[in-house]
Write a protein that holds these residues in place. Structure first.
Motif, PDB file in Angstrom:
ATOM      1  N   ASP A   1       0.887  -1.233  -0.174  1.00 28.24           N
ATOM      2  CA  ASP A   1       0.036   0.005   0.063  1.00 28.24           C
ATOM      3  C   ASP A   1       0.742   1.189   0.130  1.00 28.24           C
ATOM      4  N   ASP A   2       0.409   2.279  -0.606  1.00 27.91           N
ATOM      5  CA  ASP A   2       1.101   3.400  -0.486  1.00 27.91           C
ATOM      6  C   ASP A   2       2.391   3.810  -1.033  1.00 27.91           C
ATOM      7  N   CYS A   3       2.538   3.186  -2.379  1.00 27.55           N
ATOM      8  CA  CYS A   3       3.931   3.079  -2.961  1.00 27.55           C
ATOM      9  C   CYS A   3       4.050   4.402  -3.565  1.00 27.55           C
ATOM     10  N   ASN A   4       4.995   5.174  -3.428  1.00 24.07           N
ATOM     11  CA  ASN A   4       5.332   6.374  -3.829  1.00 24.07           C
ATOM     12  C   ASN A   4       5.905   6.306  -5.268  1.00 24.07           C
ATOM     13  N   ILE A   5       5.377   7.014  -6.271  1.00 26.13           N
ATOM     14  CA  ILE A   5       5.719   7.245  -7.475  1.00 26.13           C
ATOM     15  C   ILE A   5       6.285   8.545  -7.858  1.00 26.13           C
ATOM     16  N   ARG A   6       7.613   8.554  -8.038  1.00 27.75           N
ATOM     17  CA  ARG A   6       8.356   9.587  -8.284  1.00 27.75           C
ATOM     18  C   ARG A   6       8.820  10.421  -9.577  1.00 27.75           C
ATOM     19  N   SER A   7       8.984  11.610  -9.601  1.00 25.02           N
ATOM     20  CA  SER A   7       9.387  12.026 -10.771  1.00 25.02           C
ATOM     21  C   SER A   7      10.772  11.756 -11.518  1.00 25.02           C
ATOM     22  N   GLY A   8      11.572  10.745 -10.774  1.00 28.78           N
ATOM     23  CA  GLY A   8      12.848  10.561 -11.295  1.00 28.78           C
ATOM     24  C   GLY A   8      13.111   9.162 -10.413  1.00 28.78           C
ATOM     25  N   PRO A   9      14.546   8.522 -10.829  1.00 27.76           N
ATOM     26  CA  PRO A   9      14.846   7.427 -10.108  1.00 27.76           C
ATOM     27  C   PRO A   9      15.725   7.654  -8.899  1.00 27.76           C
ATOM     28  N   ALA A  10      15.112   8.131  -7.903  1.00 27.77           N
ATOM     29  CA  ALA A  10      15.883   8.338  -6.522  1.00 27.77           C
ATOM     30  C   ALA A  10      14.751   8.764  -5.657  1.00 27.77           C
ATOM     31  N   THR A  11      15.002   8.642  -4.342  1.00 25.24           N
ATOM     32  CA  THR A  11      14.312   9.249  -3.276  1.00 25.24           C
ATOM     33  C   THR A  11      14.261  10.551  -3.074  1.00 25.24           C
ATOM     34  N   THR A  12      15.271  11.331  -3.685  1.00 25.61           N
ATOM     35  CA  THR A  12      15.553  12.786  -3.583  1.00 25.61           C
ATOM     36  C   THR A  12      14.337  13.448  -4.696  1.00 25.61           C
ATOM     37  N   PHE A  13      13.736  12.776  -5.507  1.00 28.99           N
ATOM     38  CA  PHE A  13      12.746  13.216  -6.557  1.00 28.99           C
ATOM     39  C   PHE A  13      11.343  13.403  -5.787  1.00 28.99           C
ATOM     40  N   ASP A  14      10.460  14.325  -6.502  1.00 23.86           N
ATOM     41  CA  ASP A  14       9.278  14.575  -5.772  1.00 23.86           C
ATOM     42  C   ASP A  14       8.548  13.510  -6.090  1.00 23.86           C
ATOM     43  N   ILE A  15       7.574  13.263  -5.080  1.00 20.71           N
ATOM     44  CA  ILE A  15       6.526  12.176  -5.311  1.00 20.71           C
ATOM     45  C   ILE A  15       5.451  12.903  -6.238  1.00 20.71           C
ATOM     46  N   VAL A  16       5.218  12.139  -7.162  1.00 24.88           N
ATOM     47  CA  VAL A  16       4.087  12.765  -8.347  1.00 24.88           C
ATOM     48  C   VAL A  16       2.595  12.075  -7.928  1.00 24.88           C
ATOM     49  N   PHE A  17       2.654  10.707  -7.421  1.00 24.61           N
ATOM     50  CA  PHE A  17       1.314  10.418  -6.858  1.00 24.61           C
ATOM     51  C   PHE A  17       1.747   8.932  -6.243  1.00 24.61           C
ATOM     52  N   THR A  18       0.699   8.452  -5.433  1.00 20.08           N
ATOM     53  CA  THR A  18       0.993   7.267  -4.891  1.00 20.08           C
ATOM     54  C   THR A  18       0.178   6.269  -5.316  1.00 20.08           C
ATOM     55  N   ALA A  19       0.308   4.780  -5.145  1.00 17.21           N
ATOM     56  CA  ALA A  19      -0.511   3.629  -5.661  1.00 17.21           C
ATOM     57  C   ALA A  19      -0.513   2.652  -4.676  1.00 17.21           C
ATOM     58  N   GLU A  20      -1.759   2.406  -4.526  1.00 17.44           N
ATOM     59  CA  GLU A  20      -2.036   1.317  -3.395  1.00 17.44           C
ATOM     60  C   GLU A  20      -1.735  -0.130  -3.829  1.00 17.44           C
ATOM     61  N   LYS A  21      -1.731  -1.102  -3.238  1.00 16.72           N
ATOM     62  CA  LYS A  21      -1.472  -2.633  -3.506  1.00 16.72           C
ATOM     63  C   LYS A  21      -2.473  -2.922  -4.608  1.00 16.72           C
ATOM     64  N   GLY A  22      -1.810  -3.712  -5.687  1.00 17.64           N
ATOM     65  CA  GLY A  22      -2.441  -4.273  -6.821  1.00 17.64           C
ATOM     66  C   GLY A  22      -2.734  -3.258  -8.111  1.00 17.64           C
ATOM     67  N   ILE A  23      -2.049  -2.268  -7.913  1.00 23.55           N
ATOM     68  CA  ILE A  23      -2.167  -1.345  -9.187  1.00 23.55           C
ATOM     69  C   ILE A  23      -1.102  -1.837 -10.170  1.00 23.55           C
ATOM     70  N   PRO A  24      -1.588  -2.305 -11.433  1.00 22.40           N
ATOM     71  CA  PRO A  24      -0.822  -2.578 -12.620  1.00 22.40           C
ATOM     72  C   PRO A  24      -0.204  -1.396 -13.605  1.00 22.40           C
ATOM     73  N   PHE A  25       1.131  -1.686 -13.806  1.00 17.79           N
ATOM     74  CA  PHE A  25       1.706  -0.690 -14.819  1.00 17.79           C
ATOM     75  C   PHE A  25       2.479  -1.228 -15.810  1.00 17.79           C
ATOM     76  N   LYS A  26       2.685  -0.638 -16.972  1.00 16.06           N
ATOM     77  CA  LYS A  26       3.542  -0.875 -18.021  1.00 16.06           C
ATOM     78  C   LYS A  26       5.075  -0.309 -17.515  1.00 16.06           C
ATOM     79  N   VAL A  27       6.068  -1.207 -17.724  1.00 19.00           N
ATOM     80  CA  VAL A  27       7.470  -0.924 -17.558  1.00 19.00           C
ATOM     81  C   VAL A  27       7.938  -0.269 -18.929  1.00 19.00           C
TER      82      VAL A  27
END
Length: 146
Positions: free
Chosen positions: A91-117
């Motif tokens: 739950d509450d996975c941070n989706i960021r604007s870049g590949p590091a924790t220093t980048f802003d969180i653009v949205f969060t995703a709950e458990k079970g949300i699918p994404f294309k890589v």
């Protein structure tokens, strides 16, 4: 015969890594998961675009699969593709604007949300949801991790 085997081996190497490992993803907006390999089999649940599955067996135009929670069901093969996809495991996975924790969180995703890589960079994956939202997620937050 050697030529055929060489060609077959070359084709295998060109497949996406997800397809080689037996992983596929839903390619339509919503797909019905059935209890058996038939359209008249009981409807168990529905999955959305990019939902990744590990193919266990194929029977005609159907495949038995296992998902990120180890649940099993059957999907109609024409509704799947070899696109590389992942699903959030927490739950509450941070989706960021870049590949590091220093980048802003653009949205969060709950458990079970699918994404294309879209791409990967070390321990980070650039992902896109079916609605178009994009960002970067830490690899250990998704299934499959590879």
């Amino acid at each position: 015969m050697k030529r055929f085997l060489l060609l077959l081996g070359t084709c295998f190497l060109l497949l996406p890594a997800a397809a080689q490992a037996g992983f596929m993803a839903v390619s339509v907006p919503v797909a019905n998961v059935r209890s058996g390999p038939d359209e008249s089999a009981d409807l168990l649940w529905k999955v959305e675009r990019y939902h990744p599955v590990r193919v266990i067996e194929k029977k005609g135009d159907w495949c038995r699969f296992q998902d990120f929670e180890n649940d099993e069901g059957w999907l109609y093969l024409p509704l799947l593709d070899t696109v590389r996809a992942v699903i959030t495991r927490k739950d509450d996975c941070n989706i960021r604007s870049g590949p590091a924790t220093t980048f802003d969180i653009v949205f969060t995703a709950e458990k079970g949300i699918p994404f294309k890589v879209l791409t990967d960079k070390g321990k980070w994956l650039e992902i896109q949801h079916a609605d178009g939202d994009k960002g970067w997620i830490y690899r250990s937050l998704v299934w499959p991790e590879k």
